[in-house]
Every structure is written in C-alpha cells, then in structure tokens.
Write an enzyme that holds these catalytic residues in place. Structure first.
Site, mmCIF file in Angstrom:
data_model
loop_
_atom_site.group_PDB
_atom_site.id
_atom_site.type_symbol
_atom_site.label_atom_id
_atom_site.label_comp_id
_atom_site.label_asym_id
_atom_site.label_seq_id
_atom_site.Cartn_x
_atom_site.Cartn_y
_atom_site.Cartn_z
ATOM 1 N N ASP A 79 -41.997 8.883 43.051
ATOM 2 C CA ASP A 79 -42.515 10.252 43.186
ATOM 3 C C ASP A 79 -41.914 11.156 42.107
ATOM 4 O O ASP A 79 -41.416 12.245 42.386
ATOM 5 C CB ASP A 79 -42.208 10.801 44.581
ATOM 6 N N GLY A 100 -36.826 25.503 51.291
ATOM 7 C CA GLY A 100 -38.190 25.285 50.815
ATOM 8 C C GLY A 100 -38.878 24.234 51.657
ATOM 9 O O GLY A 100 -38.262 23.535 52.455
ATOM 10 N N GLY A 122 -42.397 21.319 51.606
ATOM 11 C CA GLY A 122 -43.450 20.662 50.847
ATOM 12 C C GLY A 122 -44.282 19.785 51.747
ATOM 13 O O GLY A 122 -44.187 19.846 52.986
#
Length: 817
Positions: free
Chosen positions: A131, A11, A13
């Site tokens: 985060d 993935g 981001g």
C-alpha cells in the site's frame, strides 16, 4: 484501548482511525491505528483477519530501519483490532503534493532515495508493503521521509471473501496484478513506487481516473502518459526509469527496491556530476557532489559509530581539559562501542598491560587517551564496512584499510613518532573515501575499478567518475566529523613529488601513511618470495624519508600481521572471509622455535590532575549516557533475573579491579569515575551522582555523574546545609543513608528536592554518605525511573561497598600529599 490511553484523534481513512495515545508503562506517546472490519465479514472472518493482522504486525515490528515507522504493539479491544506505532511529528507526502505540486528534481530525488532505502531493507527480508502511496509516507520536520503502515494491507488481503471482492489498498497506486487480485511480490511495490515518483516529479498522477472500472482498465491495459509531457526538463534517464517502473508486466520492471534504488543513483550521477562552467571554481562543482554523498550516507542512517561518536570521542580526547572521565563518558553513550572497546582492550593485541579490564574508565587510565581513541575510531570504521557488506571485494578493502593503519602504527613506533595511535587512524582513514564509494555507490565503484584496470591512476579515475578523488572524499568526511586538523592533513599521505626528509610532525605522519599504504599492497602478495621482494622495494623507495632497515621492516610487517590476527579474534571476524589467504594466515603464526618480537605497546595516557580530598574535587563527567534497559532497545528483552546475575557478576569483578587500582599508584578522579561507572552499569541505575561538601561546609554541591540529563542535575545540585533541604541535606547533616524504593509514596513527598525531581523524574532513590573521620564530606546518589524494577536491599549494600572504596581512595590520596 488495551493498556493505552487514547488522547485524541489524529486522522481517519478507508481502513481505520488513527489516534494519539499514551503508553503508561513506558511513559511515551504513541500512534494507535484501529482497523475497521470490512462490511459483511462474519465473526470467523473477523477473527481470521485479526490473527493475520497480529502476525503481520509481528513481522513489521522486526523492521528496524531509520526510514520505517516502528511497530511497537498490536492487539484487540472489544473486537476491534489495533496496531501501535511510533509517534512521529511531520506532514504526509500527500499533503505536501497537494499544497506544493511537483517537488522539483532535487527534492524528489532525495525523498525517493530515502523511500527506496527503506523499501530495499524490507524487500531483502521478504516483506512487501502492498500500500505504497503518499498518504503512507510521512515527511518529518527535519526533512527525512518515513514509511508507515507495513503489513496492514497484507493482513486484509489474505482473508477469504464470501462472494464479494474487497480491495485492500489504494486503487490508484496499485499494480496491475494487485488490482486484478493476482499474486504479488516485490515488483508490485516497484509499480506503486513508480507512481509516487512520477507524482513527485511533475505534480500529476499517471492514472488520474476516478471511476474504478476506468482506473482498472488504465492500470491493466493503457500506457501511462509519458513523463516528459508534464516535465520536459528532466534528463532522458529519468523518463526511462519511470517507464521501466510502470511496465505492465512485472518481469519488465525492476526486480525490487534495491535494484530500483541503484538505477535511480545512475540517473542522479548522470545529471549530478557537475562540470565547472568556464570561470567557475572547480571546488564549487565538487562541493555539490560531496553534499550529495553526505546526504546518501545520512539517508542510509547506518554509520553511527563513526559519524557521531568518533567525532565526539576525538573532541573529548583533544580537549585541553581531557581526562579519563570525560572520554569514558563519551564512549559510554554507545552500548556497542563500549562492548567493542572492552573486547579489544582485553585481547592479545593489548596483552600484559594491566590485567583484565572491565570498565571504560579503567581502559582509558591503563591504555591512555590515544590508544582508546584509535580503538574507538579506526575499528569502528573497520567493523562497519565488514559487518554491513556481503560483498567480498569490499571486505577485502576493509582489511587492507586495517592493515594500512596497523603498518602506520608500527612504523610510527619504530621511528619514535610522538603519536603512534594518531598514525593508526590516519592509515585507516587513508582508505575511507574508497570504502565509502564502494559501499554506497557500488556501480560507480565498478566503473572506477575498470578505469584503474585500464591504466588510469586511482585518484584520477575516482575523480573522473565521482568528481572527487578518493583522498579528497576521505579528507572532506574527516573534516565533516570534526577530526583534528593534524589528522585531516595527514590522511592523504606525503606528496609523491616531495624530495628529501619530511619536515615537522604532519609531514612525518604523511610519510608514515604513504609507506604504510605501499606496505599494505605488498603484504597481500600471496607468493612469499614475491612478497619479500616487494617489501624490500618499499623500504628502498622510502629510505630517504623513513629509514628502518630491511630486517627491522620484515619484523615490523610480521608484527602488524599478528596484530591483525589478534584484532580479528577480538572482533570476531574471520580474516579468510575478507580475502586473506591460507598462505598468508600461515605466515602470521609465530614459529614455535623463534621468539616473536613483542608488538610495541601504547604509552600510558595522561590522567586528570589530583584533586582536593575533601571538597574541591573538580572535573565533570556530566554528559548523558545510555540507559541499560531502554524500552526501545532489544537488550530490554533480557530476562530480569539473568540481567541481575549479569550485573552482580560485573559488580564483583569491578570491585576487585578498583581494589587493585587502589593498591597501586592512582589518580583519585580516575578511581572515582570507575566507582561511578560500577554503580551505573553494575547496579543498573538511571542516574548516579557524587556530591561534595564545600570547604566552608555551607553547601553540598554536585560534582560527578552519569545518566540522561545528568549535567542539568549536577547544575541544580547545590543545597545549603540546613534543615528542610530534603534527603541530600539530611544525608550529610545526619550521616544517614536513605533507601527509598518508591518515591511516589505520599510518606516520602519532598525527600528529593523539586529542582532535582524535575530533571531526574526518579521513582527510586538511594543516598549513601561519604564518611571520613566521623564527618560526612559528600554523598553518592543513585536513582531509578518507573521503567526499571524497584531498588532492592542488595543494591544498597553494593552502593555502600563502593562508597567505602571511594572513602579509601580519598584517604589514601590525602596521605600521598
């Protein structure tokens, strides 16, 4: 990338790309996250960011909590910084929320509880995440939540910017001070946690604005939409909880995740203490509470020795096929438990019963099954609540539980009860419910204590707050751990309404536990005269059930106190830190002019039956066992030379111990297991296995072993004695040793038969035949995997020496029949 092989992309981001990787050194899959350098960074800024990232990765790597994804490594490859994480299977919470919307109160409570447990652990170590968002929270297949990406946002946020501001984190989950670029602390994480919980409870974000400026204005200056607008079915305490977490001013929020977690527990207790409806069995309502308590213990993930190993060791000890080998192998699965028992059995508490003991198998042989069981069980509970609590009151409760167990043990010996060690466990577990509530639910515990101080009986007070009494909780947890029924029935003590002498062993143990509990209370009275009067009162009140006499009771209490002193030294525990006063410690010291009564010593345990000396050796120690240098274990960081010296020292002492055993009366199976343990721990093998030739001399068959998946290997170790059977068959037919440090060499292809190679995945191999009267009747096999140093010639010499001891045992055993 570095030493890692990149297999695929998982993935990407805003801050980087995540790859599936493989670590060839440790032979495991990992997740590799590359960190994109923000556009416009100079080379100096890039280098500064990389240094900061590596520093934060080192801090994050120190976090060892079941709710936090572990950091294994960090580095730089072609100017691209990266972090290597533990590879876990699951789905991001953001995906679940997108697909399911609100999770429901129970689901949200459970996941939020796990999340807060993990963040509380980090906050206590002064580490802030910065985060927190659903995309950084992974829900595994078993439903457990794991927190990812510690340290990355901090590494980026610390870098100076050249005239242009770079936000590090995800804006819609930021606190007001974070999005404004002000200093942040644990309360910033609290704000982000509040947003996540809000979303879990109602499926909506409290700050849904897409335009950055609008989002900033909402976070800094506008109130969030009240949660009850989206979910009006929650108890009022949940709305107050969210409002406090999302307060604009940091000082108005929870101070950190631990305080937030405690407040969440209050919400859960307020709404989750069910009252049985008219006509409903009250046990149904209590079962709901018990299930919640179990989940809380599992969320903490810090009760391994009791919840896992205690149940297994107990089951092994109670098996009709129980032997030193089966019990020792269960204990060896836990490195900490192994060390604890070896410390304990060599303490003054068990002094004078067999000399220095260095192997678990010999501990079981010398001390007996029940003694080792009580050591593994009761003391695991004691150390857990002592070592993991900074609360003085909880430490005092732990030492009272220990004292109750010791009093029960002494009473059982005094009245010749069949199993004094079981009485010790029952005495310890009598306090288990109270310890669990005090540790995992401190606020509820304080409410219970206030009720008790105001005159409410203890069990009624605990039931009023928790909907379960302390004793009911202790019994339920004992059942959950599969403790024997006799222990489960005995831990609550004898019914106060019981009249006359106890009938049967269970009632007798119950009476012992009840009297031990009263003695424990009396023991901690600081005034000597008052303490003696209280002890005499206990003796009188139990005289119709357990008659020991006043003089003997006083000596019994003194012996229990000395035993507590011995245990505290063996376990490196300061009794003063647990509420034991100087005056009481002084009373523990034996008067030099008076000979102290010897503490009752445990009876020897029942060993395995004698076995055929040639081929019919039976019994199986074929359970997985802990590898000494597991790459994920901190012990693997030991210097290899120091570890080698430590092993040689262990080997020399263990050989002396085995020789001592062979010089006296022994059971062959027990000696063979001691030898296997010496090979496994002293030489440092991944697997050790003993195989024997059958009476027809047609096959060589695996019998005993230690190591990961060893029972599978033993099941596959069955080879006909004919040419072409590989090294095991050659070892028997030719009476030949095999020393192969590197099986990957093409010249050694096929030495280890394929069925074994598939299970053992060995890199190194040693085979030594068992020669009796010029004939190989069996063999010892030792293997190592790639993660260890290669076998050395000294390892072969040690294995050879141990095999000779086995031959001596076999010959002596044959001569005794």
């Amino acid at each position: 990338m570095g030493r890692y092989h990149v297999l695929s992309e998982l993935g990407r981001g805003s801050m980087g790309v995540v790859y599936l990787g493989f670590d060839p050194k440790l032979q495991r899959e990992v997740a590799i996250k590359t960190i994109l350098v923000p556009e416009g960074y100079s080379e100096a800024q890039r280098q500064a960011m990389t240094r900061s990232l590596l520093q934060e990765a080192r801090l994050a790597a120190a976090l060892a909590h079941p709710g936090i994804v572990r950091v294994f490594d960090a580095g730089e490859d072609h100017s691209l910084p990266y972090i290597v994480f533990e590879r876990i299977e699951g789905v991001a919470l953001s995906t679940r929320l997108a697909e399911e919307g609100a999770l429901g109160r129970d689901g949200a409570d459970r996941l939020m509880g796990e999340l807060l447990d993990a963040l509380a652990y980090a906050h206590e170590r002064q580490i802030i995440h910065r985060d927190i968002k659903p995309a950084n929270l992974m829900v595994q297949a078993d439903g457990r939540l794991r927190v990812m990406d510690f340290g990355i946002a901090r590494a980026l946020a610390d870098q100076p910017q050249s005239g242009r501001r770079v936000l590090c984190g995800t804006p819609r989950y930021m606190s007001p001070e974070q999005i404004d670029g002000r200093a942040v602390d644990t309360r910033s994480d609290v704000f982000s946690l509040g947003i996540v919980f809000y979303e879990m409870l109602c499926g909506q974000r409290p700050f849904p604005q897409k335009d950055f400026q609008e989002l900033r204005e909402a976070l800094v200056g506008r109130p969030h939409p009240p949660l009850h607008h989206h979910n009006p079915d929650l108890p009022p305490s949940y709305y107050g909880f969210i409002d406090r977490a999302l307060a604009k001013a940091p000082e108005e929020r929870f101070a950190d995740a631990r305080q937030m977690r405690d407040a969440l527990h209050e919400c859960m207790v307020d709404r989750s203490a069910p009252v049985a409806a008219p006509g409903e069995d009250v046990s149904v309502a209590r079962q709901q509470i018990l299930d919640e308590i179990r989940r809380q213990i599992e969320r903490q993930g810090d009760f391994p020795a009791t919840s896992q190993y205690l149940a297994r060791v107990t089951a092994a000890a109670r098996s009709s096929h129980s032997s030193a080998s089966t019990i020792a192998n269960e204990i060896l699965k836990d490195f900490a438990l192994t060390n604890r028992i070896l410390r304990m059995v060599n303490s003054p508490f068990y002094a004078g019963i067999g000399g220095r003991i260095r192997t678990i198998s010999r501990a079981v042989v010398i001390l007996g099954v029940d003694t080792v069981l009580s050591t593994a069980g009761g003391l695991s509970i004691f150390e857990h609540f002592h070592n993991r609590s900074g609360v003085a009151e909880l430490k005092q409760q732990a030492v009272k539980a220990l004292m109750t167990g010791l009093h029960a043990r002494q009473l059982a010996h005094a009245i010749n009860l069949e199993n004094a060690e079981e009485a010790f466990i029952c005495g310890m577990l009598h306090h288990l419910g109270r310890l669990i509530v005090a540790f995992y639910y401190p606020q509820e515990y304080q409410r219970i204590e206030k009720l008790i101080d105001n005159g409410t009986p203890t069990e009624r007070a605990s039931r009023k707050v928790m909907r379960l009494s302390y004793l009911e909780l202790g019994e339920a947890m004992a059942q959950f751990w599969n403790m024997p029924e006799s222990i489960v029935r005995a831990i609550h003590g004898l019914d106060p309404e019981h009249k006359g002498a106890p009938q049967g062993s269970v009632q007798m143990t119950q009476a012992v536990v009840s009297m031990a509990e009263e003695l424990s209370h009396a023991t901690f009275i600081t005034d000597p005269e008052q303490r003696q009067a209280a002890l005499k009162a206990v003796e009188r009140s139990f005289r119709d059930k357990i008659h020991v006499g006043e003089t003997r009771l006083m000596r019994l209490v003194e012996d229990s106190l000395r035993n507590a002193w011995d245990i505290s030294h063996a376990l490196r525990v300061d009794l003063k830190s647990m509420g034991v006063t100087d005056a009481l410690l002084h009373s523990i010291q034996a008067d030099p002019g008076v000979e102290a009564a010897p503490a009752a010593r445990p009876r020897p345990g029942v060993s395995a039956a004698a076995v055929e000396a040639t081929a019919s050796i039976s019994g199986d120690v074929s359970s997985p066992s802990l590898t000494l240098d597991d790459p994920d274990d901190e012990r693997s960081q030991m210097d290899e030379n120091a570890l080698a010296v430590q092993r040689q020292d262990l080997m020399a002492k263990t050989m002396a111990e085995i020789s001592q055993a062979l010089a006296g009366q022994f059971q062959l199976n027990d000696v063979l297991v001691m030898i296997l343990e010496a090979m496994y721990r002293g030489i440092g093998c991944d697997h050790v296995l003993m195989a024997m030739v059958n009476p027809q001399r047609s096959h060589v068959i695996g019998r005993f072993g230690l190591g990961d998946q060893i029972e599978e290997a033993i099941g596959r170790f069955n080879f006909p004695l004919r040419a072409g059977g590989g090294a095991p068959v050659g070892c028997i037919i030719n009476r030949r040793e095999y020393f192969v440090p590197d099986l990957s060499d093409p010249a050694h292809h096929g030495l280890l038969p394929r069925p074994l190679d598939e299970v053992l995945r060995a890199e190194g191999l040693i085979l030594v035949p068992l020669d009796v009267r010029n004939q190989a009747i069996g063999l010892f096999m030792a293997t190592r995997r790639k993660s260890r140093a290669a076998f050395a010639r000294q390892d072969l010499r040690d294995l050879r020496a141990l095999s000779r001891m086995a031959v001596t045992g076999i010959q002596q055993s044959a001569g005794q029949r």
